[in-house]
Motif scaffolding. Structure first.
Motif, mmCIF file in Angstrom:
data_model
loop_
_atom_site.group_PDB
_atom_site.id
_atom_site.type_symbol
_atom_site.label_atom_id
_atom_site.label_comp_id
_atom_site.label_asym_id
_atom_site.label_seq_id
_atom_site.Cartn_x
_atom_site.Cartn_y
_atom_site.Cartn_z
ATOM 1 N N PRO A 207 0.811 -1.228 0.000
ATOM 2 C CA PRO A 207 0.000 0.000 0.000
ATOM 3 C C PRO A 207 0.845 1.279 0.000
ATOM 4 C CG PRO A 207 0.009 -0.983 2.187
ATOM 5 C CD PRO A 207 0.648 -1.985 1.260
ATOM 6 N N ILE A 208 2.113 1.166 0.415
ATOM 7 C CA ILE A 208 2.991 2.344 0.429
ATOM 8 C C ILE A 208 3.902 2.320 -0.804
ATOM 9 C CG2 ILE A 208 4.535 3.727 1.909
ATOM 10 C CD1 ILE A 208 3.574 2.152 4.298
ATOM 11 N N ALA A 209 3.596 1.445 -1.758
ATOM 12 C CA ALA A 209 4.355 1.342 -3.010
ATOM 13 C C ALA A 209 5.841 1.148 -2.733
ATOM 14 C CB ALA A 209 4.115 2.562 -3.907
ATOM 15 N N GLN A 210 6.135 0.108 -1.948
ATOM 16 C CA GLN A 210 7.513 -0.233 -1.609
ATOM 17 C C GLN A 210 8.245 0.901 -0.898
ATOM 18 O OE1 GLN A 210 8.660 -3.480 -2.337
ATOM 19 N NE2 GLN A 210 6.508 -3.704 -2.826
ATOM 20 N N GLY A 211 7.486 1.785 -0.258
ATOM 21 C CA GLY A 211 8.090 2.882 0.484
ATOM 22 C C GLY A 211 8.117 4.201 -0.268
ATOM 23 N N VAL A 212 7.798 4.187 -1.561
ATOM 24 C CA VAL A 212 7.823 5.418 -2.355
ATOM 25 C C VAL A 212 6.829 6.441 -1.817
ATOM 26 C CG1 VAL A 212 7.357 6.391 -4.641
ATOM 27 C CG2 VAL A 212 8.650 4.284 -4.430
ATOM 28 N N LEU A 213 5.645 5.974 -1.395
ATOM 29 C CA LEU A 213 4.614 6.900 -0.917
ATOM 30 C C LEU A 213 4.891 7.420 0.490
ATOM 31 C CD1 LEU A 213 1.475 5.128 -2.402
ATOM 32 C CD2 LEU A 213 2.398 7.361 -3.063
ATOM 33 N N PRO A 219 13.068 13.608 -5.739
ATOM 34 C CA PRO A 219 13.574 13.707 -7.116
ATOM 35 C C PRO A 219 14.921 14.424 -7.149
ATOM 36 C CG PRO A 219 11.740 15.223 -6.739
ATOM 37 C CD PRO A 219 11.801 14.323 -5.546
ATOM 38 N N GLY A 220 15.835 13.823 -7.919
ATOM 39 C CA GLY A 220 17.134 14.454 -8.087
ATOM 40 C C GLY A 220 18.091 14.293 -6.921
ATOM 41 N N MET A 243 11.193 4.713 -9.418
ATOM 42 C CA MET A 243 12.365 5.565 -9.206
ATOM 43 C C MET A 243 12.616 6.484 -10.397
ATOM 44 S SD MET A 243 13.714 5.080 -6.184
ATOM 45 C CE MET A 243 12.006 5.208 -5.678
ATOM 46 N N ARG A 244 11.560 7.249 -10.732
ATOM 47 C CA ARG A 244 11.630 8.236 -11.806
ATOM 48 C C ARG A 244 11.254 9.592 -11.235
ATOM 49 N NH1 ARG A 244 7.342 5.212 -14.319
ATOM 50 N NH2 ARG A 244 6.387 7.273 -14.670
ATOM 51 N N ASP A 245 11.896 10.631 -11.732
ATOM 52 C CA ASP A 245 11.643 11.957 -11.184
ATOM 53 C C ASP A 245 10.198 12.395 -11.358
ATOM 54 O OD1 ASP A 245 14.171 12.219 -10.233
ATOM 55 O OD2 ASP A 245 14.864 13.660 -11.742
ATOM 56 N N ASP A 246 9.549 11.998 -12.472
ATOM 57 C CA ASP A 246 8.164 12.430 -12.656
ATOM 58 C C ASP A 246 7.249 11.830 -11.595
ATOM 59 O OD1 ASP A 246 8.516 9.884 -13.796
ATOM 60 O OD2 ASP A 246 6.839 10.163 -15.185
ATOM 61 N N VAL A 247 7.516 10.571 -11.208
ATOM 62 C CA VAL A 247 6.734 9.938 -10.139
ATOM 63 C C VAL A 247 7.052 10.580 -8.795
ATOM 64 C CG1 VAL A 247 6.289 7.795 -8.881
ATOM 65 C CG2 VAL A 247 6.570 7.738 -11.368
ATOM 66 N N GLN A 252 5.633 14.048 -3.994
ATOM 67 C CA GLN A 252 5.912 15.158 -3.081
ATOM 68 C C GLN A 252 4.740 16.137 -2.993
ATOM 69 O OE1 GLN A 252 8.550 15.521 -0.921
ATOM 70 N NE2 GLN A 252 8.901 13.406 -1.602
ATOM 71 N N GLN A 253 3.882 16.154 -4.004
ATOM 72 C CA GLN A 253 2.709 17.021 -3.969
ATOM 73 C C GLN A 253 1.648 16.533 -2.982
ATOM 74 O OE1 GLN A 253 1.147 18.073 -7.877
ATOM 75 N NE2 GLN A 253 3.188 17.865 -8.780
#
Length: 336
Positions: A207-213, A219-220, A243-247, A252-253
């Motif tokens: 549910p946390i998208a492997q920690g991304v959320l 980014p960067g 692991m893409r900057d657009d994601v 972050q929004q």
């Protein structure tokens, strides 16, 4: 902790469920794994999910040891069968009667229990007649080795066929365990409507998208040391699609939304999947006890409709919605 019915059954499970896929028996030491399980119990989690393939059976062993001494009737223990374990011989995989009947006994031995509450088909097996698979599950239930049957990453059509056979054979197929998060919504158009129709609930993983959320990946910027994105044992492969900057910029929004609800980003992610009334539980893992306590705070949270809309607008077109992605989870060849 809030509790929800699993499918159309009378079984209630904790809506935050503890899973030990990428941690127990591999990424964290056994004593830390036990501390995480203790933290889950203290937080009101009663439901624990594992699989025989996790860490090649070691995750089941660690969970069995960690739960030793607990009142069995107060727990719901789930495990799964499909993927190869042991020496990986020609019958050490799939959903044949042989593999199911042998695997359930191994799982029970490692979990130190005489039954599991839910036994799940970890994937759909295109190489075994579904009738053979469902008859084996029926016999597992009648032998008292499992109370209910579930599946993982099955398509809507596979679910319909499985539920029909289960009913004919006199047992309940009550759950589906798919990947689901704000970023991965492939179950919404087909699997969820079919599940509502069939009386099947979702127990969602990642549910946390492997920690991304959680928002920790910026980014960067360099990847945080010790994070899943740097884990060469498998974690990095699972997370690389995000692991893409657009994601990461879109994620972050979501920070202002979490702040408005007085939640961490991880809590927001877990609370978001629980807004779906077909979701019975969100699976969380942990590499340290504090993560358990943080994620449990998402239980009982209601996200207002206007904030759900803001989440959709923030993430925009980086969300994966293609229903065909579920069918891609069905193995195209035998693993052994």
């Amino acid at each position: 902790m809030d509790y929800r019915h699993l499918g159309s059954s009378g079984l209630k499970i904790s809506e935050i469920t503890y899973g030990n896929w990428l941690t127990h028996g591999s990424q964290v030491e056994n004593d830390v794994a036990t501390q995480c399980v203790r933290a889950a119990l203290e937080a009101g989690i009663t439901t624990f999910d594992t699989a025989d393939v996790y860490a090649n059976t070691q995750a089941e062993t660690v969970l069995g040891d960690a739960l030793k001494g607990e009142r069995r009737e107060s727990l719901e223990i789930f495990t799964k069968v499909y993927f190869p374990t042991g020496p990986k011989g020609p019958n050490d995989t799939g959903l044949s009667r042989k593999h199911i009947m042998e695997s359930i006994d191994g799982s029970l031995r490692r979990l130190q229990t005489d039954h599991v509450d839910l036994y799940q088909a970890h994937r759909y097996d295109s190489f075994t007649p579904l009738e053979e698979t469902m008859q084996a599950f029926a016999d597992v239930v009648r032998a008292g080795k499992a109370h209910y049957i579930g599946v993982s990453e099955w398509t809507a059509d596979q679910l319909r066929a499985g539920v029909e056979l289960a009913r004919d054979l006199g047992f309940q197929l009550v759950s589906s365990q798919p990947q689901y998060s704000m970023l991965w919504r492939v179950i919404e158009d087909e699997v969820v409507p079919a599940s509502r129709e069939l009386g099947v609930s979702q127990i969602v993983w990642s549910p946390i998208a492997q920690g991304v959320l959680s928002g920790k990946y910026k980014p960067g910027q360099e990847l945080p040391a010790g994070s899943r994105a740097t884990d060469e044992k498998g974690g990095a492969d699972m997370i690389k699609r995000y692991m893409r900057d657009d994601v990461l910029e879109r994620v972050q929004q979501l920070v202002p939304v979490a702040q408005e609800l007085d939640l961490t980003m991880a809590q927001l992610a877990v609370a978001w999947v629980l807004q779906n009334d077909n979701v019975a539980a969100a699976l969380i893992g942990a590499s340290r006890p504090e993560q358990v306590h943080e994620n449990v705070a998402a239980s009982g949270v209601t996200i207002p409709a206007e904030l759900m809309t803001r989440i959709d607008e923030a993430l925009g077109d980086v969300v994966e919605r293609d229903a065909a992605k579920t069918a891609e989870q069905t193995p195209k060849e035998r693993f052994c």
